[in-house]
Design a protein around this motif. Structure first.
Motif, PDB file in Angstrom:
ATOM      1  N   GLY A 322       0.813  -1.127   0.119  1.00 29.42           N
ATOM      2  CA  GLY A 322      -0.026  -0.011  -0.157  1.00 29.42           C
ATOM      3  C   GLY A 322       0.862   1.211   0.027  1.00 29.42           C
ATOM      4  N   TRP A 323       0.059   2.550  -0.008  1.00 29.14           N
ATOM      5  CA  TRP A 323       1.014   3.842  -0.152  1.00 29.14           C
ATOM      6  C   TRP A 323       1.149   4.169   1.366  1.00 29.14           C
ATOM      7  CZ3 TRP A 323       2.694   6.301  -4.014  1.00 29.14           C
ATOM      8  CH2 TRP A 323       3.461   7.463  -3.879  1.00 29.14           C
ATOM      9  N   ASN A 324       2.357   3.447   1.797  1.00 28.02           N
ATOM     10  CA  ASN A 324       2.611   3.703   3.193  1.00 28.02           C
ATOM     11  C   ASN A 324       4.318   3.302   3.139  1.00 28.02           C
ATOM     12  OD1 ASN A 324       3.479   1.711   5.780  1.00 28.02           O
ATOM     13  ND2 ASN A 324       1.717   3.321   6.314  1.00 28.02           N
ATOM     14  N   ALA A 359      -3.367   2.476 -10.597  1.00 26.40           N
ATOM     15  CA  ALA A 359      -3.949   3.933 -10.820  1.00 26.40           C
ATOM     16  C   ALA A 359      -5.083   4.168 -10.077  1.00 26.40           C
ATOM     17  CB  ALA A 359      -3.948   4.512 -12.291  1.00 26.40           C
ATOM     18  N   THR A 360      -5.867   3.108  -9.783  1.00 28.74           N
ATOM     19  CA  THR A 360      -7.042   3.059  -9.117  1.00 28.74           C
ATOM     20  C   THR A 360      -6.816   2.586  -7.708  1.00 28.74           C
ATOM     21  OG1 THR A 360      -8.647   2.733 -10.896  1.00 28.74           O
ATOM     22  CG2 THR A 360      -9.417   2.207  -8.780  1.00 28.74           C
ATOM     23  N   ARG A 361      -5.963   1.650  -7.424  1.00 27.46           N
ATOM     24  CA  ARG A 361      -5.856   1.259  -6.185  1.00 27.46           C
ATOM     25  C   ARG A 361      -5.241   2.470  -5.235  1.00 27.46           C
ATOM     26  NH1 ARG A 361      -2.670  -2.778  -8.155  1.00 27.46           N
ATOM     27  NH2 ARG A 361      -0.901  -2.104  -7.063  1.00 27.46           N
ATOM     28  N   PHE A 362      -4.256   3.308  -5.612  1.00 24.67           N
ATOM     29  CA  PHE A 362      -3.528   4.321  -4.893  1.00 24.67           C
ATOM     30  C   PHE A 362      -4.795   5.456  -4.892  1.00 24.67           C
ATOM     31  CE2 PHE A 362       0.399   2.412  -6.438  1.00 24.67           C
ATOM     32  CZ  PHE A 362       0.466   1.777  -5.436  1.00 24.67           C
ATOM     33  N   GLY A 363      -5.720   5.633  -5.561  1.00 28.42           N
ATOM     34  CA  GLY A 363      -6.846   6.714  -5.167  1.00 28.42           C
ATOM     35  C   GLY A 363      -7.746   6.265  -4.037  1.00 28.42           C
ATOM     36  N   TYR A 364      -7.338   5.118  -3.266  1.00 30.81           N
ATOM     37  CA  TYR A 364      -8.240   4.814  -2.093  1.00 30.81           C
ATOM     38  C   TYR A 364      -7.378   4.664  -0.930  1.00 30.81           C
ATOM     39  CZ  TYR A 364     -12.062   2.699  -4.864  1.00 30.81           C
ATOM     40  OH  TYR A 364     -13.067   2.503  -5.677  1.00 30.81           O
ATOM     41  N   PRO A 365      -8.061   5.093   0.269  1.00 39.44           N
ATOM     42  CA  PRO A 365      -7.282   5.397   1.712  1.00 39.44           C
ATOM     43  C   PRO A 365      -6.475   4.065   1.681  1.00 39.44           C
ATOM     44  CG  PRO A 365      -9.617   6.013   1.783  1.00 39.44           C
ATOM     45  CD  PRO A 365      -9.685   5.468   0.239  1.00 39.44           C
ATOM     46  N   TYR A 366      -5.339   4.333   2.425  1.00 38.64           N
ATOM     47  CA  TYR A 366      -4.519   3.247   2.855  1.00 38.64           C
ATOM     48  C   TYR A 366      -5.222   2.010   3.609  1.00 38.64           C
ATOM     49  CZ  TYR A 366      -0.598   0.371   4.847  1.00 38.64           C
ATOM     50  OH  TYR A 366      -0.050  -0.655   5.577  1.00 38.64           O
ATOM     51  N   GLY A 367      -5.137   0.854   3.234  1.00 38.91           N
ATOM     52  CA  GLY A 367      -5.670  -0.346   4.035  1.00 38.91           C
ATOM     53  C   GLY A 367      -7.138  -0.808   3.347  1.00 38.91           C
ATOM     54  N   ASP A 378     -19.537   0.512  -5.482  1.00 35.34           N
ATOM     55  CA  ASP A 378     -18.255   0.766  -4.576  1.00 35.34           C
ATOM     56  C   ASP A 378     -18.068   2.295  -4.391  1.00 35.34           C
ATOM     57  OD1 ASP A 378     -17.215  -1.587  -3.472  1.00 35.34           O
ATOM     58  OD2 ASP A 378     -16.921  -2.166  -5.384  1.00 35.34           O
ATOM     59  N   PRO A 379     -17.511   2.942  -3.450  1.00 33.27           N
ATOM     60  CA  PRO A 379     -16.979   4.256  -3.384  1.00 33.27           C
ATOM     61  C   PRO A 379     -16.115   4.622  -4.529  1.00 33.27           C
ATOM     62  CG  PRO A 379     -16.979   3.229  -1.262  1.00 33.27           C
ATOM     63  CD  PRO A 379     -17.113   2.280  -2.127  1.00 33.27           C
ATOM     64  N   ARG A 380     -16.158   5.813  -4.979  1.00 34.31           N
ATOM     65  CA  ARG A 380     -14.793   6.163  -6.009  1.00 34.31           C
ATOM     66  C   ARG A 380     -13.614   6.594  -5.723  1.00 34.31           C
ATOM     67  NH1 ARG A 380     -17.969   4.817 -11.057  1.00 34.31           N
ATOM     68  NH2 ARG A 380     -19.379   3.626 -10.001  1.00 34.31           N
ATOM     69  N   PRO A 381     -12.691   6.257  -6.343  1.00 33.19           N
ATOM     70  CA  PRO A 381     -11.301   6.640  -5.975  1.00 33.19           C
ATOM     71  C   PRO A 381     -11.080   8.293  -6.133  1.00 33.19           C
ATOM     72  CG  PRO A 381     -11.266   5.476  -8.056  1.00 33.19           C
ATOM     73  CD  PRO A 381     -12.690   5.458  -7.442  1.00 33.19           C
ATOM     74  N   ASP A 382      -9.987   8.564  -5.786  1.00 34.71           N
ATOM     75  CA  ASP A 382      -9.663  10.150  -5.972  1.00 34.71           C
ATOM     76  C   ASP A 382      -8.755   9.621  -7.230  1.00 34.71           C
ATOM     77  OD1 ASP A 382      -7.890  12.213  -6.322  1.00 34.71           O
ATOM     78  OD2 ASP A 382      -8.648  12.959  -4.436  1.00 34.71           O
ATOM     79  N   GLU A 383      -9.267   9.816  -8.580  1.00 33.38           N
ATOM     80  CA  GLU A 383      -8.460   9.416  -9.801  1.00 33.38           C
ATOM     81  C   GLU A 383      -7.211  10.393  -9.788  1.00 33.38           C
ATOM     82  OE1 GLU A 383     -10.827   9.641 -13.111  1.00 33.38           O
ATOM     83  OE2 GLU A 383     -12.312   7.980 -12.369  1.00 33.38           O
ATOM     84  N   GLU A 384      -7.243  11.739  -9.458  1.00 38.98           N
ATOM     85  CA  GLU A 384      -6.161  12.330  -9.577  1.00 38.98           C
ATOM     86  C   GLU A 384      -4.918  12.088  -8.860  1.00 38.98           C
ATOM     87  OE1 GLU A 384      -4.837  17.263  -9.274  1.00 38.98           O
ATOM     88  OE2 GLU A 384      -6.726  16.629  -9.199  1.00 38.98           O
ATOM     89  N   ILE A 385      -5.229  11.977  -7.516  1.00 37.76           N
ATOM     90  CA  ILE A 385      -4.357  11.258  -6.543  1.00 37.76           C
ATOM     91  C   ILE A 385      -3.760   9.915  -6.837  1.00 37.76           C
ATOM     92  CG2 ILE A 385      -3.793  10.502  -4.283  1.00 37.76           C
ATOM     93  CD1 ILE A 385      -5.396  12.886  -3.260  1.00 37.76           C
ATOM     94  N   GLY A 386      -4.811   9.098  -7.340  1.00 36.54           N
ATOM     95  CA  GLY A 386      -4.476   7.568  -7.628  1.00 36.54           C
ATOM     96  C   GLY A 386      -3.323   7.658  -8.877  1.00 36.54           C
TER      97      GLY A 386
END
Length: 574
Positions: A322-324, A359-367, A378-386
């Motif tokens: 994850g992004w950690n 590019a989608t996985r990293f648009g969700y919160p860690y974990g 499902d909730p939408r990811p943050d596409e820009e941050i992803g």
């Protein structure tokens, strides 16, 4: 500074010769069904791949990994093989494959293909002969048949959901088959081979010789950890339903149990791969195998890449990281130590045909739990941050020594497609869980090549999976002419990687701020900022490349470069 990690191991240096091409190669996975459709039937094919070889060469690819193209009823999109020695007509012909292979080689690109040795299609002539034969016959001994008059022979569950056993009698209609079952660790149309049977060994010996003589450069071994089952087929600790239907977010998603048990990573698999190694070596030291082995223990996973077995094993730990910063440091450390023990080369991968696109996985919160796929509720990811984080993670890994595996379309910044209608989903996971797991269709949607043609240039026929509205914004033709595009960033980073020969470099982790992960590769510092604010990277003054689109300039102060959040860079002292 906190959260730092160092290792006492000597820097990992990789020597190279032509036979060692794979140690630093950038591989590109072609999922042929979704890559490019030449005859407008809605299915990608080998002539479509042929038409894009120059595109792949310009991207900087060293080797192609082509997912299965064999004759198949497509219950699992080609991983249910009905004939290991031919090409499914929907993809083309053996002659088409030979042309693709020859043209790729002329462009300096190697080609590896998928071998699927754990199971065949239920339409394979062997399984059809097994059904026609009687219980206890030699034909049935090629697969795993067991008798049990009181339910399934054990409690194993399919990786795709539901039980791992199916009854024989409904298939044959014969009373003598009452109480007989066959094993399928995946879909019921994918019966598992019995690797205690010599006929199975002989089949895959013939397979390896057949494709090596055609000139392929190696094989990606599907379910490499699964061929041998524990003696006696004992119950496992998971049970027949591998999907626990929990609802942590209120959106009806399912949670998948880990891939472990008496059907995976048995010591006997290594005898098979040592035997295969002797076959590949007959064709030269440059023919390779890479293991798809989903194993939690990095030490056991590294065993697949010992000198007398396979050349590489996919690093799924880095894919699932994850992004950690703490998790990334731990994963890198474990990878280095495990591979060093057996002399294996590092491999890096972030996406493939079985995973939610990064590019989608990293648009969700860690974990966030994404292993069952994503769907319209499902909730939408943050596409820009992803996308920012996907580019950062990719740039970071491309700066490390070893081999890198890319998945088709990631260079375009493609996200996971969530809004595939229920009646158009194809993944057997979706079907076997009765719609409770979304499955993998979202990462397999056909690629967009043109912004002004039907189906974004994939082909004019109805695509086998629907392409979403607005897909043309990712089209390769638009990105070609945009210097600040994701495609051109990939080209830039891969080209610089080759110029600096970073794939053949050394690996030394550097203590750094808790939000940073920093690696020294020769005289290049490779850094990624996984925090929320800019952080200083000490001892460097110049950025050679960053993951940001449109700029390579970073602020410098007091002998340190300040790296913005969600960014990676390759840095150097003046």
């Amino acid at each position: 500074m906190t959260g730092t990690l160092t290792t006492d191991a000597a820097p990992q240096t990789i020597a190279h010769s032509p036979a060692d091409w794979w140690k630093k190669a950038v591989f590109y996975q072609v999922y042929p069904r979704s890559f490019a459709d030449s005859n407008n039937d809605g299915i990608g094919d080998l002539p479509g791949l042929l038409s894009k070889l120059d595109y792949l060469k310009d991207l900087g690819i060293d080797a192609l990994w082509i997912s299965p193209f064999y004759p198949s009823p497509q219950w699992d999109q080609g991983y249910d093989v009905a004939d290991y020695f031919s090409i499914d007509p929907s993809y083309g012909s053996l002659e088409d494959f030979d042309v693709v292979l020859s043209e790729a080689h002329q462009r300096g690109m190697r080609v590896i293909i998928d071998v699927v040795p754990n199971h065949s299609s239920s339409e394979h002539e062997w399984f059809q002969a097994a059904l026609a034969a009687s219980p206890g016959s030699p034909e049935r001994d090629r697969y795993i048949f067991r008798h049990s008059s009181d339910g399934a022979p054990n409690n194993w569950g399919s990786i795709f959901g539901g039980p791992a056993w199916s009854q024989v009698e409904p298939l044959t209609g014969r009373e003598e088959d009452h109480g007989w079952w066959y094993l399928h660790m995946f879909d019921s149309h994918q019966p598992d081979f019995n690797w205690e049977n010599q006929d199975v060994w002989d089949l895959f010996d013939r397979y390896l010789h057949f494709w090596l003589e055609r000139g392929v450069d190696g094989f990606r071994v599907d379910v490499a950890q699964g061929l041998v089952k524990a003696e006696g087929l004992p119950d496992d600790e998971i049970g027949p339903e591998r999907y626990a239907y929990v609802d942590p977010s209120g959106n009806g998603r399912t949670q998948r149990a880990p891939d472990r048990g008496p059907y995976f990573d048995q010591d006997g698999v290594h005898e098979i791969y040592r035997h295969w190694r002797t076959i590949l070596d007959q064709y030269g030291p440059d023919r390779i195998m890479v293991a798809e082995a989903t194993i939690d223990d990095p030490v056991r996973k590294a065993r697949y890449a010992r000198a007398d077995e396979m050349n590489q094993a996919f690093n799924f730990d880095i894919l699932s990281c994850g992004w950690n910063s703490e998790e990334l440091r731990h994963t890198l450390h474990a990878t280095i130590e495990a591979n060093r023990e057996v002399g294996a080369v590092n491999t890096w991968v972030l996406s493939n045909h079985d995973q939610v696109r990064h590019a989608t996985r990293f648009g969700y919160p860690y974990g966030a739990y994404l292993d069952s796929g994503l769907g319209p509720i499902d909730p939408r990811p943050d596409e820009e941050i992803g996308l920012e984080r996907a580019l950062a993670f990719t740039t970071f890994l491309l700066g490390l020594p070893g081999a890198m595996y890319l998945y088709n379309g990631e260079e375009l910044g493609l996200p996971e497609v969530l809004d595939i209608p229920a009646n158009e989903r194809q993944d057997p996971t979706w079907k076997r869980t009765n719609g409770r797991a979304w499955g993998r269709d979202g990462c397999r949607v056909p690629l967009p090549w043109s912004s002004h043609q039907p189906n974004s240039g994939f082909g004019t026929g109805k695509p086998w999976l629907p392409m979403p509205k607005g897909w043309e914004q990712y089209a390769a033709d638009l990105q070609e002419i945009n210097p600040a595009s994701c495609l051109n960033k990939y080209r830039q980073v891969i080209s610089l990687r080759r110029q600096l020969d970073l794939g053949a470099g050394d690996f030394h982790m550097v203590p750094a701020d808790e939000d940073l992960v920093v690696v020294r590769n020769g005289d290049i510092t490779v850094a990624i900022n996984l925090g929320m604010v800019a952080r200083p990277v000490e001892g460097v003054q110049k950025a050679l490349v960053t993951s940001s689109l449109g700029t390579e300039t970073l602020p410098v102060k007091d002998q340190a470069v300040f790296l913005p959040p969600n960014t990676a860079a390759w840095l150097q002292a003046e």
